[in-house]
Design an enzyme around this catalytic site. Structure first.
Site, mmCIF file in Angstrom:
data_model
loop_
_atom_site.group_PDB
_atom_site.id
_atom_site.type_symbol
_atom_site.label_atom_id
_atom_site.label_comp_id
_atom_site.label_asym_id
_atom_site.label_seq_id
_atom_site.Cartn_x
_atom_site.Cartn_y
_atom_site.Cartn_z
ATOM 1 N N TRP A 1 -1.843 12.979 13.749
ATOM 2 C CA TRP A 1 -3.238 12.251 13.833
ATOM 3 C C TRP A 1 -4.216 13.090 14.127
ATOM 4 O O TRP A 1 -4.095 14.044 15.046
ATOM 5 C CB TRP A 1 -3.049 11.117 14.836
ATOM 6 C CG TRP A 1 -4.333 10.290 15.190
ATOM 7 C CD1 TRP A 1 -4.770 9.979 14.183
ATOM 8 C CD2 TRP A 1 -4.785 10.081 16.309
ATOM 9 N NE1 TRP A 1 -5.967 8.810 14.643
ATOM 10 C CE2 TRP A 1 -5.963 9.090 16.112
ATOM 11 C CE3 TRP A 1 -4.740 10.126 17.753
ATOM 12 C CZ2 TRP A 1 -6.896 8.497 16.956
ATOM 13 C CZ3 TRP A 1 -5.567 9.712 18.710
ATOM 14 C CH2 TRP A 1 -6.681 9.084 18.296
ATOM 15 N N ASP B 1 3.166 10.060 22.440
ATOM 16 C CA ASP B 1 2.123 9.256 22.341
ATOM 17 C C ASP B 1 2.446 8.042 21.696
ATOM 18 O O ASP B 1 3.176 7.821 20.717
ATOM 19 C CB ASP B 1 1.171 9.952 21.150
ATOM 20 C CG ASP B 1 -0.059 9.202 20.863
ATOM 21 O OD1 ASP B 1 -0.294 8.081 21.608
ATOM 22 O OD2 ASP B 1 -0.778 9.668 20.109
ATOM 23 N N LYS C 1 -4.035 -1.420 19.285
ATOM 24 C CA LYS C 1 -3.454 -2.081 18.214
ATOM 25 C C LYS C 1 -2.572 -3.173 18.532
ATOM 26 O O LYS C 1 -2.664 -4.516 18.063
ATOM 27 C CB LYS C 1 -2.651 -1.122 17.428
ATOM 28 C CG LYS C 1 -3.328 0.205 17.180
ATOM 29 C CD LYS C 1 -4.376 0.140 16.135
ATOM 30 C CE LYS C 1 -5.455 1.401 16.442
ATOM 31 N NZ LYS C 1 -5.156 2.492 15.708
HETATM 32 C C1 LIG Z 1 -1.305 8.317 17.107
HETATM 33 C C2 LIG Z 1 -2.486 7.472 18.035
HETATM 34 N N1 LIG Z 1 -2.659 7.743 19.191
HETATM 35 C C3 LIG Z 1 -3.503 7.323 20.063
HETATM 36 C C4 LIG Z 1 -4.420 6.479 19.431
HETATM 37 C C5 LIG Z 1 -5.360 5.831 20.571
HETATM 38 O O1 LIG Z 1 -6.140 4.953 20.196
HETATM 39 P P1 LIG Z 1 -7.317 4.282 21.128
HETATM 40 O O2 LIG Z 1 -7.938 5.349 21.978
HETATM 41 O O3 LIG Z 1 -8.316 3.496 20.222
HETATM 42 O O4 LIG Z 1 -6.491 3.772 22.020
HETATM 43 C C6 LIG Z 1 -4.437 6.099 18.001
HETATM 44 C C7 LIG Z 1 -5.330 5.238 17.518
HETATM 45 O O5 LIG Z 1 -5.737 5.184 16.080
HETATM 46 C C8 LIG Z 1 -3.299 6.847 17.260
HETATM 47 O O6 LIG Z 1 -3.436 6.428 15.729
#
Ligand SMILES: Cc1ncc(COP(=O)(O)O)c(C=O)c1O
Length: 400
Positions: free
Chosen positions: A130, A211, A246
């Site tokens: 990511w 993660d 999510k």
């Molecule tokens: C792989 C991954 N890690 C962490 C996140 C963290 O998302 P947030 O900070 O919106 O909770 C996301 C969100 O798209 C993600 O795809």
């Protein structure tokens, strides 16, 4: 002083969103942004979340500060959700949790902790990973390297290359793994592969950093946490960053948690005090609202059941979209094998087309995806999936 600052390039996803909004064509399809969508193309507030939110608001008598580690009830609920009720590491008092501003906040606090414990640390991320992992982790000053992961030919994990690379890492190297629903590829480790990674990590003395942003959206709430649960049972130390964006649909409420597993309750307590200090030096305290909602959902049996059903419905929708897409692509362009999409999990897959083909999809067919050909499967709907498959077939035929 500010005159010296240069303008940053626009974020590619935000640019894509703007281009999509400005496109007047009614057939347009948005597969760029990484949010879950239902069959009407909406990202609704979950019913269980709505009910929990009403209960939280009705009960709330004050908006006074909570604490740098956040809401203790939320932290406990998250520990049980992530590690599973009665997990040995929980019972041994080896896990500490800090509520964080989303998964991003958790990832950053975790990186700061690593920097504090091992200033020379290097974190190794999958290739690809990511995009936000890079600034979130290196922002704390730790170094970043990459290990091979995705095999574009099979659409799966190049497990041999991954293991060979991990086997060469020095002791105490940090290895970032995706708990489930790998972003951006959708290629996950199998249960047997998690066990092999575990054995290697244990033998080489590596520190895994998992993660988990999509618990429940891959195979199941417990199944998606398999790696986390195995690792926590067998390893002396583990870091887990969790997002509620999510699976609870709480995106803008910035709700997440960072769990640290350590060897003894003493070191666990020391770590928690460090985490609280890190939080105080960045944002002081996490936002309360989303965490209060999650606590309400997870601690009320009826709401928890309703939430599990809703997560199940999201997961089923994604899985059946994957199946449907593979069938439609097989019909529209039989010369190319897209069956890997059905074997992958979560919201994302690489379509596997080149940048020119991505542009052609956008310019000629009003289909929006990022240049690396990542598609958000949940952006497809029963009324546009056929159009999407046809568009892909036409772009592939045109570039022969
Ligand atoms: C792989 C991954 N890690 C962490 C996140 C963290 O998302 P947030 O900070 O919106 O909770 C996301 C969100 O798209 C993600 O795809």
């Amino acid at each position: 002083m500010f005159e010296r600052l240069e303008r940053m390039p626009d974020d590619p996803i935000l640019g894509l969103m703007a281009a999509f909004r400005a496109d007047p064509d009614t057939r347009k399809v948005d597969l760029g942004v990484g949010v879950y969508r239902d069959d009407r193309g909406e990202t609704p507030v979950l019913a269980a979340v709505r009910r929990a939110e009403q209960a939280v608001l009705a009960r709330q008598t004050s908006k006074t500060y909570v604490a740098p580690v956040g809401n203790a009830g939320f932290n406990q609920c998250m520990e049980r959700l992530v590690f599973g009720d009665g997990h040995a590491a929980l019972q041994a008092g080896r896990i500490r949790t800090i509520q964080a501003p989303g998964g991003c906040g958790a990832l950053r606090v975790g990186a700061e902790l690593i920097k504090l414990a091992m200033p020379e640390a290097t974190v190794h991320v999958s290739m690809p990973t990511w995009a936000n992992h890079v600034p979130l982790l290196t922002g704390s000053g730790i170094k970043l390297e990459r290990y091979p992961y995705y095999d574009a030919t099979s659409g799966g994990v190049n497990f041999g290359a991954m293991m060979a690379a991990l086997d060469r890492l020095p002791q105490r190297a940090v290895v970032l793994l995706h708990g489930s629903c790998h972003n951006p590829t959708g290629a996950d480790l199998s249960a047997a592969q998690w066990r092999e990674v575990l054995a290697l990590v244990a033998q080489r003395g590596l520190l895994p950093y998992i993660d988990m942003a999509y618990q429940g959206l891959g195979t199941g709430v417990a199944e998606d946490a398999l790696g986390v649960r195995l690792f926590a049972a067998e390893l002396p130390e583990l870091i887990v960053a969790v997002s509620c964006s999510k699976n609870f649909g709480l995106y803008r409420e910035r709700t997440g948690a960072l769990h640290i597993v350590s060897q003894t309750t003493q070191s666990a307590d020391a770590i928690l005090s460090q985490l609280a200090r890190i939080a105080r030096t960045i944002y002081s305290m996490p936002p309360d609202h989303g965490a209060a909602i999650v606590q309400e959902v997870l601690s009320n049996e009826a709401l928890r059941g309703a939430w599990l059903d809703e997560v199940g419905a999201m997961r089923t929708r994604i899985t059946s979209l994957r199946r449907d897409l593979v069938a439609r692509l097989a019909q529209a362009c039989p010369q190319r094998d897209f069956s890997f999409i059905e074997r992958q999990r979560g919201m994302f897959s690489y379509l596997g087309v080149n940048v020119d083909q991505v542009r052609a999809l956008r310019e000629r067919h009003h289909v929006y995806l990022t240049d690396d050909s990542r598609i958000n499967i949940a952006g497809l709907r029963s009324d546009n999936i056929g159009y999407f498959a046809e568009s892909v077939a036409q772009v592939l035929a045109a570039s022969k």
